[in-house]
Structure formats: C-alpha cells, structure tokens
Design a protein around this motif. Structure first.
Motif, mmCIF file in Angstrom:
data_model
loop_
_atom_site.group_PDB
_atom_site.id
_atom_site.type_symbol
_atom_site.label_atom_id
_atom_site.label_comp_id
_atom_site.label_asym_id
_atom_site.label_seq_id
_atom_site.Cartn_x
_atom_site.Cartn_y
_atom_site.Cartn_z
ATOM 1 N N GLN A 209 0.748 -1.233 -0.081
ATOM 2 C CA GLN A 209 0.034 -0.012 -0.030
ATOM 3 C C GLN A 209 0.939 1.383 0.151
ATOM 4 O O GLN A 209 0.289 2.317 -0.397
ATOM 5 C CB GLN A 209 -0.904 0.149 1.088
ATOM 6 C CG GLN A 209 -2.029 -1.006 1.083
ATOM 7 C CD GLN A 209 -2.809 -0.880 2.613
ATOM 8 O OE1 GLN A 209 -2.290 -0.383 3.697
ATOM 9 N NE2 GLN A 209 -3.984 -1.343 2.167
ATOM 10 N N ILE A 376 -5.314 11.623 -1.943
ATOM 11 C CA ILE A 376 -6.734 10.896 -2.234
ATOM 12 C C ILE A 376 -6.672 9.524 -1.855
ATOM 13 O O ILE A 376 -7.587 8.926 -1.436
ATOM 14 C CB ILE A 376 -7.371 11.361 -3.522
ATOM 15 C CG1 ILE A 376 -7.415 12.924 -3.520
ATOM 16 C CG2 ILE A 376 -8.383 10.595 -3.676
ATOM 17 C CD1 ILE A 376 -7.973 13.264 -4.836
ATOM 18 N N TYR A 377 -5.426 8.992 -2.419
ATOM 19 C CA TYR A 377 -5.418 7.595 -2.374
ATOM 20 C C TYR A 377 -5.205 6.938 -0.945
ATOM 21 O O TYR A 377 -5.862 5.990 -0.511
ATOM 22 C CB TYR A 377 -4.154 7.161 -3.027
ATOM 23 C CG TYR A 377 -3.634 5.643 -2.943
ATOM 24 C CD1 TYR A 377 -4.306 4.599 -3.420
ATOM 25 C CD2 TYR A 377 -2.495 5.271 -2.080
ATOM 26 C CE1 TYR A 377 -3.916 3.087 -3.307
ATOM 27 C CE2 TYR A 377 -2.168 4.198 -1.978
ATOM 28 C CZ TYR A 377 -3.037 2.899 -2.462
ATOM 29 O OH TYR A 377 -2.525 1.763 -2.364
ATOM 30 N N TYR A 378 -4.503 7.696 0.018
ATOM 31 C CA TYR A 378 -4.120 7.313 1.452
ATOM 32 C C TYR A 378 -5.255 7.543 2.127
ATOM 33 O O TYR A 378 -5.744 6.917 3.233
ATOM 34 C CB TYR A 378 -2.858 7.857 1.909
ATOM 35 C CG TYR A 378 -1.857 7.074 1.437
ATOM 36 C CD1 TYR A 378 -1.582 5.818 1.339
ATOM 37 C CD2 TYR A 378 -0.733 7.916 0.708
ATOM 38 C CE1 TYR A 378 -0.496 5.069 0.867
ATOM 39 C CE2 TYR A 378 0.356 7.139 0.303
ATOM 40 C CZ TYR A 378 0.605 5.833 0.364
ATOM 41 O OH TYR A 378 1.656 5.380 -0.232
ATOM 42 N N SER A 379 -6.287 8.526 1.649
ATOM 43 C CA SER A 379 -7.445 8.705 2.408
ATOM 44 C C SER A 379 -8.527 7.800 2.145
ATOM 45 O O SER A 379 -9.460 7.708 3.174
ATOM 46 C CB SER A 379 -8.064 10.112 2.134
ATOM 47 O OG SER A 379 -8.698 9.811 0.749
ATOM 48 N N THR A 380 -8.564 6.622 1.236
ATOM 49 C CA THR A 380 -9.390 5.669 0.978
ATOM 50 C C THR A 380 -8.795 4.411 1.882
ATOM 51 O O THR A 380 -9.722 3.558 1.736
ATOM 52 C CB THR A 380 -9.304 5.460 -0.543
ATOM 53 O OG1 THR A 380 -8.107 5.104 -0.993
ATOM 54 C CG2 THR A 380 -9.832 6.791 -0.985
ATOM 55 N N LYS A 382 -8.103 2.254 5.013
ATOM 56 C CA LYS A 382 -8.366 2.296 6.590
ATOM 57 C C LYS A 382 -7.243 2.031 7.412
ATOM 58 O O LYS A 382 -6.954 2.632 8.471
ATOM 59 C CB LYS A 382 -9.431 1.211 6.737
ATOM 60 C CG LYS A 382 -10.421 1.187 6.080
ATOM 61 C CD LYS A 382 -11.666 -0.074 6.350
ATOM 62 C CE LYS A 382 -12.959 0.009 5.903
ATOM 63 N NZ LYS A 382 -13.925 -1.017 6.295
#
Length: 388
Positions: A209, A376-380, A382
C-alpha cells in the motif's frame, strides 16, 4: 542506553557530516547545475534534468549494495570512501565543458552520496521513531535548503568563489569522517543473504500500500528541481534575493515543524491523517504557486508548503521504519531508499521534458496532481503500515 547512543559523539559527527554533504548537494543540484548549465553552458532543460537524474540514478542504484556493505563492514570506512568519491564528482564539475561531461560529473557525485543518510537511519531506535526522524530530517532539510539559498546569493557575485566553497566543504566533510569511531557491530549482522532476502520480501509484500506514495512523491518533488530557478525568474518575476527569501521561509517553516510534528505523530500513534492532510495541502500549495502571483502571495504559499512538508516527513519515514527487519537495518533502509529513488531518477528527466514542451508552469501542474492523488489514495485506506 538507546537515547545515549542516539546522541553520542559519533552521532553528532555524523550529523555534522550529513549537514555539510546535504548543503553541498542542495547547492549543486538546485542552483549550480541548473544555473551554471543554462547560463554558462547554454544547456537545455532536458539536458540539465538528465544530469540531475544521472546523479540520483547512481545514488539510488548503490543504496542496496551500500546497505549490504554497511551490515558487514565498518560504517566509518564506507563513509570515508564514499565522501572521497563525492569530492571527486564535485571537483570534476569544473571540467564539464560538454554535455556528456556535465552529466558524467553529476553521476560520479551521486555515487558518493548514499552512505551517510543510511548510516544515520540505522541509528534510529525503536521508540519514538517519528521524533528521531524529525531530528534527522531537521538536519537534512536545513542543509539541503540552506545550500541553494547561499549558493544563489554567491552566484550573483562570483561563480568561481561559489564553486570553490563547495569543494572546500566537501573536503571538510571527508576530513571529519576520519574522526568517526571504528565499529565492530557488523559482526552481529552476519545473517545469511537468503534469509535477509526472504525477510525483506515478506516486508515488501506487506507494504504494497505504501509503494505508490514512495514512488510518486519523489517523482513529483524531483521534477521541480531542474526548473525552479527559471520558474522563479520567468513566471514569478522574482529577483535572486526574493527567490532566496522564499526558499529560506519555506525551509525554516519545514525545519521548525519537523520535530513538533514528529512528537505529535508519536503521541497519536503515527496517524495516517498527517500524511493525507500533508499531501493534499502540499498539492494545493503547488497549484496556487503556479498561478504566477506576486511575491507576498508566494511568501504565504511558501509558509504553507513548508508546514505541509513538516507534517509528512516524520510520519512517513517512521512508518517506513516499521518495515525494516531487525539486525538488517543497512540492507532494509537501502532497499526502501531504492524504491523511493525510482521517482527521483525519473522526476528530473520528466520535469525537463515537460518544461521543454509545455512550459515551466506545466511542471507545477503535474507535480500538484501527483501529490493530490497520493493524498486522495491514502485517504481511502483504513490502515497503513504495521508496527514491529
């Protein structure tokens, strides 16, 4: 005992060496190569970008090998040899009258720049990682930021004086390395190579990730390096003094925020929202900066960029530290630095090509988009990362 070791005499010497080499690196990459290459040699942005990429390519390709050597041989010896090579690269720049020589000197310089940073990273203790990462990055960023600021001022007076200062500082860093203690701790690191590869492979699978952020953030930042001086002059209409002020303010805000942000991140358990907010704020700052606003607006933007950067770095690198296998710090950090270095290798070339075909402002748009996508990617997600 860990804290005493962290702040020991050897670590203080390493910190001084780190500051000097990053001061010289910042001056060379951000100021000397772009300004000297464009004004004196008349080189195009893509050639300058290629030279900067050549520096990072050799730096990155050696990181795994140097990490492996640091787990087996005296860090003092590896640092000494590498600083001598770095000195040779800086010294060779005065003979770089042709593009291939210009690129070659930058590549040689890159060979000598890996070990000091990796050695410092291997001294970080398990506890309070973000705080200690903040300390290291304060030194690193202060050196990297003050180098081009002072170099920009000196270049207005004398190119030879500026160059000679960088050579002298490289010599000083090399001499200081001879005062480092001889270490025999590599004896406890003799883990079979296959076992190391297996452990690192497991870590890399678990950190999939993080890989997009590792590569994209270094791509987005490094693509700005070849065009920064030209953008400040052509698009923002800044003088050399104003450009230096912006670098100073942004750098001071970043340096001043690193340790407090690191401590706060430690208290909150390395909260991923430090990364999300930091990346998105940094992207917005680059987006607004590309509008070509007046100096005072740019000054406010520089403050925002610096604070955003200070929020990202300690948390990000403390997170990476959780993936370094015990007793394999040299190889582990070398491998992680190599993945981050992929973006640094392609970033300057990409930035130079975009500037050549779409203008310098287009480089800022592209970089802002990359940082925004990372946030944005890391905000999605958990959950990011694991704890040892």
């Amino acid at each position: 005992m860990r804290q005493k070791h962290w702040m020991g005499a050897d670590m203080r010497l390493l910190s001084v060496i780190l500051f000097i080499v990053e001061f010289v690196r910042g001056a060379v990459l951000v100021s000397l190569l772009p300004i000297y290459g464009a004004r004196t040699l008349g080189l195009s942005p893509d050639v300058i970008g290629l030279a900067i990429s050549a520096h990072y390519i050799t730096d990155t390709l050696l990181k795994i090998a140097i990490g492996y050597l640091l787990d087996r041989f005296s860090p003092r010896l590896i640092v000494q040899i590498s600083l001598v090579i770095a000195l040779a690269g800086v010294y060779a720049l005065q003979f770089a009258s042709l593009p291939w020589m210009f690129i070659g000197a930058a590549a040689i310089y890159g060979i000598g720049m890996s070990p000091v940073w990796i050695v410092c990273l291997t001294r970080v203790s398990e506890e309070h990682r973000a705080t200690q990462m903040g300390f290291l990055y304060t030194i690193w960023l202060f050196g990297l930021g003050s180098g081009p600021i002072i170099c920009n001022i000196l270049l207005d007076y004398s190119s030879n004086m500026t160059y000679n200062l960088l050579v002298i500082l490289s010599i000083v860093a090399t001499l200081i390395s001879f005062f480092l203690k001889k270490s025999n701790q590599q004896a406890v690191h003799h883990i079979p190579l296959k076992a190391q590869i297996h452990a690192l492979r497991d870590k890399l699978v678990s950190m999939k990730q993080l890989l997009p952020g590792m590569i994209l953030q270094t791509t987005g930042s490094s693509m700005l390096i070849p065009i920064l001086p030209g953008f400040a002059t052509h698009e923002l209409g800044l003088s050399g003094a104003q450009y230096s002020i912006l670098l100073t303010v942004g750098g001071l805000c970043a340096v001043g925020g690193l340790i407090p942000m690191g401590k706060l991140s430690d208290r909150l358990g390395g909260n991923r929202w430090f990364l999300v907010v930091g990346f998105i704020a940094f992207a917005f700052g680059l987006y607004v900066l590309a509008w070509g606003l007046s100096f005072w607006y740019c000054l406010v933007i520089a403050v925002g960029l610096g604070l955003s950067y200070s929020a990202i770095l300690p948390t990000w690198n403390a997170l990476l530290a959780t993936y370094v296998p015990p007793k394999q710090e040299g190889v582990g950090w070398g491998l992680l630095s190599t993945f981050e270095g992929v973006g640094v290798m392609i970033g300057p070339i990409l930035g130079g090509v975009i500037a050549l075909w779409g203008g310098e402002t287009a480089v800022f748009w592209t970089s802002a988009i990359l940082f925004g996508l990372i946030g944005i990617y890391y905000s999605t997600l958990k959950k990011i990362g694991v704890r040892n």
